[in-house]
Design an enzyme around this catalytic site. Structure first.
Site, mmCIF file in Angstrom:
data_model
loop_
_atom_site.group_PDB
_atom_site.id
_atom_site.type_symbol
_atom_site.label_atom_id
_atom_site.label_comp_id
_atom_site.label_asym_id
_atom_site.label_seq_id
_atom_site.Cartn_x
_atom_site.Cartn_y
_atom_site.Cartn_z
ATOM 1 N N PHE A 153 0.871 -1.185 0.000
ATOM 2 C CA PHE A 153 0.000 0.000 0.000
ATOM 3 C C PHE A 153 0.903 1.229 0.000
ATOM 4 O O PHE A 153 0.893 2.034 0.934
ATOM 5 C CB PHE A 153 -0.915 -0.002 1.228
ATOM 6 N N GLU A 156 3.600 6.563 -4.102
ATOM 7 C CA GLU A 156 4.857 7.055 -4.681
ATOM 8 C C GLU A 156 5.208 8.384 -4.029
ATOM 9 O O GLU A 156 4.334 9.195 -3.749
ATOM 10 C CB GLU A 156 4.700 7.233 -6.194
ATOM 11 N N LEU A 251 -10.191 13.870 -0.685
ATOM 12 C CA LEU A 251 -11.343 14.670 -1.086
ATOM 13 C C LEU A 251 -10.870 15.939 -1.794
ATOM 14 O O LEU A 251 -11.515 16.970 -1.714
ATOM 15 C CB LEU A 251 -12.198 15.032 0.137
ATOM 16 N N CYS A 261 -1.332 3.067 -10.511
ATOM 17 C CA CYS A 261 -2.207 2.151 -9.753
ATOM 18 C C CYS A 261 -3.702 2.348 -9.997
ATOM 19 O O CYS A 261 -4.376 1.422 -10.462
ATOM 20 C CB CYS A 261 -1.920 2.284 -8.265
HETATM 21 C C1 UDX Z 1 -1.916 4.808 -4.694
HETATM 22 C C2 UDX Z 1 -2.415 4.443 -3.282
HETATM 23 O O1 UDX Z 1 -2.550 5.623 -2.495
HETATM 24 C C3 UDX Z 1 -1.478 3.441 -2.622
HETATM 25 O O2 UDX Z 1 -1.983 3.057 -1.357
HETATM 26 C C4 UDX Z 1 -1.394 2.242 -3.544
HETATM 27 O O3 UDX Z 1 -0.694 1.204 -3.023
HETATM 28 C C5 UDX Z 1 -0.828 2.657 -4.899
HETATM 29 O O4 UDX Z 1 -1.715 3.637 -5.452
HETATM 30 P P1 UDX Z 1 -0.152 6.507 -5.741
HETATM 31 O O5 UDX Z 1 -0.607 5.999 -7.066
HETATM 32 O O6 UDX Z 1 1.300 6.686 -5.479
HETATM 33 O O7 UDX Z 1 -0.694 5.536 -4.572
HETATM 34 O O8 UDX Z 1 -0.799 7.937 -5.544
HETATM 35 P P2 UDX Z 1 -1.931 8.649 -4.686
HETATM 36 O O9 UDX Z 1 -1.290 9.635 -3.797
HETATM 37 O O10 UDX Z 1 -2.872 7.698 -4.072
HETATM 38 O O11 UDX Z 1 -2.689 9.476 -5.842
HETATM 39 C C6 UDX Z 1 -3.271 8.825 -6.970
HETATM 40 C C7 UDX Z 1 -3.915 9.841 -7.884
HETATM 41 O O12 UDX Z 1 -5.073 10.406 -7.270
HETATM 42 C C8 UDX Z 1 -3.031 11.022 -8.271
HETATM 43 O O13 UDX Z 1 -3.227 11.332 -9.627
HETATM 44 C C9 UDX Z 1 -3.537 12.145 -7.379
HETATM 45 O O14 UDX Z 1 -3.295 13.419 -7.916
HETATM 46 C C10 UDX Z 1 -5.011 11.824 -7.330
HETATM 47 N N1 UDX Z 1 -5.688 12.367 -6.139
HETATM 48 C C11 UDX Z 1 -5.357 11.915 -4.891
HETATM 49 C C12 UDX Z 1 -6.688 13.324 -6.288
HETATM 50 O O15 UDX Z 1 -7.000 13.751 -7.411
HETATM 51 N N2 UDX Z 1 -7.330 13.771 -5.166
HETATM 52 C C13 UDX Z 1 -7.038 13.338 -3.916
HETATM 53 O O16 UDX Z 1 -7.686 13.782 -2.958
HETATM 54 C C14 UDX Z 1 -6.015 12.377 -3.772
#
Ligand code: UDX
Length: 431
Positions: A153, A156, A251, A261
């Site tokens: 989990f 990045e 949010l 992912c």
């Molecule tokens: C995610 C999960 O958080 C992690 O637990 C899993 O194992 C792998 O996938 P990651 O892909 O590194 O991690 O990024 P994360 O910080 O979760 O963001 C994913 C995407 O969602 C990004 O494009 C981010 O900009 C977007 N995001 C995130 C939003 O648009 N709004 C938010 O509130 C949070």
């Protein structure tokens, strides 16, 4: 414990470096001999906070080394992590061919009693799949080898922190003795450990990512509605977040989720549902909202450019899928800018971490060395990734260098009142 790690990408490298930090003896493999040579010199090919130090410490203590070829890491190991890529196939399903190759390669060298652990995100049934491949390949020569699921989990940019301070450790294994061995690896980590069957462990990973993606699409949909009813989504998210059942995290509205992912895992889960005859309409909606979010962002930039991109110059701030990473895989910024360029705009882009990837990913883009250069001469400036440095720019300088003073802030990063006071036209998301 003696640990082998197959695959030295984001997940494999983090797993290897962190397990060495926890005191285990780790041999990590990769197919790419250049990458292995670089890693053995402590040269880290990805941007990940804390990683250079962990790898340097691991190499210095000889608890960590990198080798070419999966068999070389699996030989003599008590526990072997499979951390290879599981890319999205054409039908949306996760492609397990790299997993299968890895399993076939390690099967002949596994020690008696070894535990093979699926760490990469793999669909429900993959633990059994790997078990079957190992047995087939070894032709009855496997001695008490078990397969377990132990999903990661890791976010990045914070992967090291997430690995060493996890919210939970999930172990899916039918053999209690093997589950205890996997748990022992993490003995010095403080976190609840959930030991369950393989299918449930695999589902925990997909359900967690799909739930987080659902939160993002939900707030993006609310943001879109806020635009119609003159509400401010940031106030709405704040008011919602104080309810501990909802919480503040995930949010933040934006141009849609991206990365290696969420897009892949939501598609793979939908595929699993389809193949089992379950109509997962909710998840379909989450994916649709996300795709529409790219289009809505393009429409906002187009409208700010005067209704058409022909002959227009768009300045773009941010190309990575989120801040604090150099990863551009499935980045919303790329989806959006490809469309903007296809409709005739010239794009001047700057990202603090994308480096040379910018030109490869966006042929024809004008790759700029800093945020000012990207804004210079543009009709619209689009903020596509929430890099902190963008908040602190000299916006008077930017105003005077742009052809027309229009900003589309797809991350709600900037202060609209301050920008409007300076004379910018400002459009955010849901505000
Ligand atoms: C995610 C999960 O958080 C992690 O637990 C899993 O194992 C792998 O996938 P990651 O892909 O590194 O991690 O990024 P994360 O910080 O979760 O963001 C994913 C995407 O969602 C990004 O494009 C981010 O900009 C977007 N995001 C995130 C939003 O648009 N709004 C938010 O509130 C949070």
């Amino acid at each position: 414990m003696r640990v082998g790690v197959i695959g030295s990408g984001y997940v494999g490298l983090t797993t290897a470096a962190c397990l060495a930090h926890l005191g285990h003896e780790v041999v990590a493999a990769d197919l790419d001999s250049d990458r292995v040579a670089r890693l053995n010199k402590g040269d880290i090919p990805i941007l990940e906070e804390g990683m250079p130090k962990l790898v340097a410490d691991g190499l210095a203590s000889r608890r960590l080394r990198f080798v070419v070829g999966a068999a070389n890491a699996a030989r003599d190991a008590e526990l072997i992590f499979i951390c290879v890529a599981t890319p999205q196939g054409d039908d949306g399903a996760a492609d397990l061919s790299f997993v299968e190759i890895a399993a076939r390669e390690i099967a002949p060298v596994l020690s008696p009693g070894a535990v093979v652990i699926n760490k990469s995100t793999m669909p429900v049934g993959s633990t059994r799949f790997v078990q079957r491949v190992l047995h087939e390949t070894a032709g009855g020569q496997l001695d008490r080898v078990t397969v377990a699921s132990n999903p990661e989990f890791l976010r990045e940019g914070q992967a090291v922190r997430d690995f060493l301070n996890p919210d939970r450790i999930v172990i899916g294994c039918d053999d209690p003795e093997a589950a205890v061995k996997v748990g022992d690896l993490y003995r010095s980590v403080r976190a609840p450990v959930i030991v369950t069957d393989p299918a449930s462990a695999e589902m925990i990973k997909y359900a967690s990512n799909a739930f987080l993606a659902t939160k993002i699409s939900f707030i993006n949909a609310i943001a879109n509605l806020c635009e119609e009813v003159d509400a401010d989504v940031r106030e709405v998210a704040l008011g919602m977040g104080y309810d501990p059942r909802i919480g503040f995290q995930f949010l933040h509205p934006g141009p849609g989720y991206g990365g290696s992912c969420f897009p892949k895992d939501t598609s793979a889960l939908l595929y699993t549902a389809q193949t089992h005859g379950y109509d997962f309409g909710l998840l379909k909606g989450v994916i649709d909202v996300n795709r529409n979010q790219y289009d809505r962002t393009v429409a906002k930039i187009r409208s700010a450019a005067g209704g058409s991109f022909e002959g227009r110059v768009v300045g773009a701030w941010g190309l990575t899928f989120k801040a604090d990473t150099d990863d551009m895989r499935d980045s919303p910024a790329l989806h959006i800018l490809r469309q903007v360029m296809a409709e005739g705009a010239t794009v001047r882009a700057y990202d603090p971490a994308a480096g040379e990837q910018a030109e490869n990913q966006l042929p024809g883009v004008v790759a700029c060395q800093d945020a000012y250069e990207a804004a210079n001469g543009s009709d619209v400036l689009a903020v596509l990734t929430e890099w902190d440095e963008f908040r602190w720019k000299d916006f008077d300088r930017i105003l005077s260098s742009m052809r027309s003073a229009s900003i589309v802030d797809a991350r709600n990063l900037l202060d609209p009142a301050a920008l409007r006071r300076r004379g910018f036209k400002y459009v955010g998301i849901g505000r």
